[in-house]
Enzyme design. Sequence first.
Site, PDB file in Angstrom:
ATOM      1  N   TYR A   1      40.536  27.806 -29.264  1.00 50.37           N
ATOM      2  CA  TYR A   1      40.669  26.740 -30.272  1.00 50.37           C
ATOM      3  C   TYR A   1      41.282  27.270 -31.564  1.00 50.37           C
ATOM      4  O   TYR A   1      41.904  26.515 -32.307  1.00 50.37           O
ATOM      5  CB  TYR A   1      39.318  26.050 -30.493  1.00 50.37           C
ATOM      6  CG  TYR A   1      38.876  25.399 -29.215  1.00 50.37           C
ATOM      7  CD1 TYR A   1      39.615  24.347 -28.681  1.00 50.37           C
ATOM      8  CD2 TYR A   1      37.812  25.889 -28.481  1.00 50.37           C
ATOM      9  CE1 TYR A   1      39.289  23.793 -27.465  1.00 50.37           C
ATOM     10  CE2 TYR A   1      37.471  25.338 -27.273  1.00 50.37           C
ATOM     11  CZ  TYR A   1      38.224  24.287 -26.762  1.00 50.37           C
ATOM     12  OH  TYR A   1      37.907  23.751 -25.544  1.00 50.37           O
TER      13      TYR A   1
ATOM     14  N   HIS B   1      36.258  32.054 -25.955  1.00 48.54           N
ATOM     15  CA  HIS B   1      36.703  30.674 -25.793  1.00 48.54           C
ATOM     16  C   HIS B   1      37.051  29.991 -27.111  1.00 48.54           C
ATOM     17  O   HIS B   1      38.085  29.324 -27.197  1.00 48.54           O
ATOM     18  CB  HIS B   1      35.738  29.829 -24.960  1.00 48.54           C
ATOM     19  CG  HIS B   1      36.432  28.592 -24.487  1.00 48.54           C
ATOM     20  ND1 HIS B   1      37.324  28.591 -23.441  1.00 48.54           N
ATOM     21  CD2 HIS B   1      36.468  27.332 -24.982  1.00 48.54           C
ATOM     22  CE1 HIS B   1      37.855  27.393 -23.299  1.00 48.54           C
ATOM     23  NE2 HIS B   1      37.353  26.609 -24.218  1.00 48.54           N
TER      24      HIS B   1
END
Lengths: 40, 582
Positions: free
Chosen positions: B260, B256
């Site tokens: 970003y 995850h």
Amino acid sequence: MKKEPDTPHGTIALLLVYALIIIFLWSNVYFTMLSRGVTQ
Amino acid sequence: MSVQTLPSAGLAEGSRPVLLTDSGHKTVNRLTGLNIGVGIGALTIGLWLGVLQGLEHAGLNWYSYLAPGIKTYYQGLTIHGVLNALTWTTFFICGFFTYVVANSLKRPLRFPWINILAFVLMAAGLLLAAYPLFANLATVLYTFYPPMLADWTFYLGLVLLVVGSWVSGYGMYFTYGAWRKENPGTTTPFLALGALITMVMWQIATLGVAAEILFLILPSAMANSAFLVGLFPAIANWNTGSDPLLARSLFWFFGHPLVYFWLLPAYLSWYGMMPAQTGGKMFSENLARLVFWLFLLLSVPVGFHHQYADPGIPQAWKILHATWTMSLAFPSLLTAFTVIASLELGARARGGKGYLRWIFRLNWGDPSYAAQNFAMILFAFGGISGITNASYNMNMVVHNTTWLPGHFHLTVGSATTLTFFGILYWLLPKLTGKKLFTKTLALAQAWTWFLGMLLFANGYHLLGLHHGAPRRSMLGDAPYRAVEWTPYLIETVVGVTFLFISATLFFIVVFGTVLSPRSRRLAQPVEMPVAEPLHPGPTPKWLDTWTPWLAGAIALILLSYGPILYQLVRDMQWIPFAPRVW
């Protein structure tokens, strides 16, 4: 009241619209989930 | 490398600023160009394979025409994911950040050989991983979950790619360290700070995937290699299997924040560059800095929202990660406000009026600007579907359906990739010294990507939501394929057609610019767009200090992952890797 010259009124308007879209689309999935009887 | 130094008058010993001279620029530009060039090369192959997947879902299986090069849908899917999501992005970001850090600090790279070494490691990793991918020895999709097992060269290639990106970061940190010594008391320029925070977050996040590969996969992959066992018979004993749950948890420790790592370079451009491209200023530089620090703090301890359906993770941990995930909406919404306000300033300076009419006064005629603005709009919808995925119980409605690829094509496929295209439309002329091949086609590229992705993502979202069509499946060949899917599949194919046109236009513009004759040289060099703050003023020290944010990030990770990882390691259950089924 006098408006501040740099107040981003357009941005605030746009984000309000965006907030409504979020609520609408999120709720759409939420009600899809409920309609499938997940909570039963 | 030759550098020019300033006289030391008025400065403490050892703190003379080193300026970015022509020679320093040349080194930086070359490294940037090399990284981005390889990234675009990977994207060239990856994008075409994406088109084939979309067509296959609509019943047009063209993979047979690629045999024996690409043998199956799943091989094509794996190559699409690895080349686009891992390779294109990582190379582009390392190249772009090398450029941004040096130009923002206005300082040459402290140790250019480190950045050169980084590029060599990454390129070697890509070549090593490419061999099994194209030889159909690594058809394990880009998440490579055990118990699937690819050829060992695939994993070693990925390790080199990641280690190379770490080394690229080290090159930036040394440059920053040198600048810091030369400029005591000066606030770090926003663009450099954002790039450095992103690289530090990446270093932390990739520890998960490094641990997964090195301890849970690579030894067995090596033991499965007849070639290696022939050379070193002892490694045959390393074939001990793996623990799929622990491996998945370590993967999503990285997986995850990887999102970003893709998004923050786009944010950096939206905050610090785009406003300048439309005559605006940064509405609040301090808010922009805060957002990047918040992403350092919150990006990593969120991985379990990808594992809501994994039975081995206790609910409490999933809820904790769900909470951190929702808290990430805060810096994202801050970004929406600050960036749009910065653009509105520009539009009003260009004569924009009203609550919404100012939007038409944005710099839509500039392909670099337009591509990034379209990326932002698509991301707004990707953000909504992201909030939905991450909602604990609602995730079950869309889990492992086509909703997911619909979602991440709006994030990595649009917010990131279309922004990177937009950046390239000023960066390429900067690096080559030549005019953009054609502004009109570049604009058409941005429009077609926008329209194509809207249709494609909408079709996938609805197909997953209403019909539960599975992701990562050869839908065109599926016996359970229902006639009700047809309208959505047609919509995605129309979207894919637009995307195919858009990708073609992109490559025409890129290669046209790079290969154009010298007669197309720019009279004036292009400068990196840098948005000035609306209210320049001193930056609070806590927004330019690493220690509390880094300590906070590590503390949150330990809190959110420490006990459960300990439990998963303690209760590890080794199972043998599965035989190859592809």
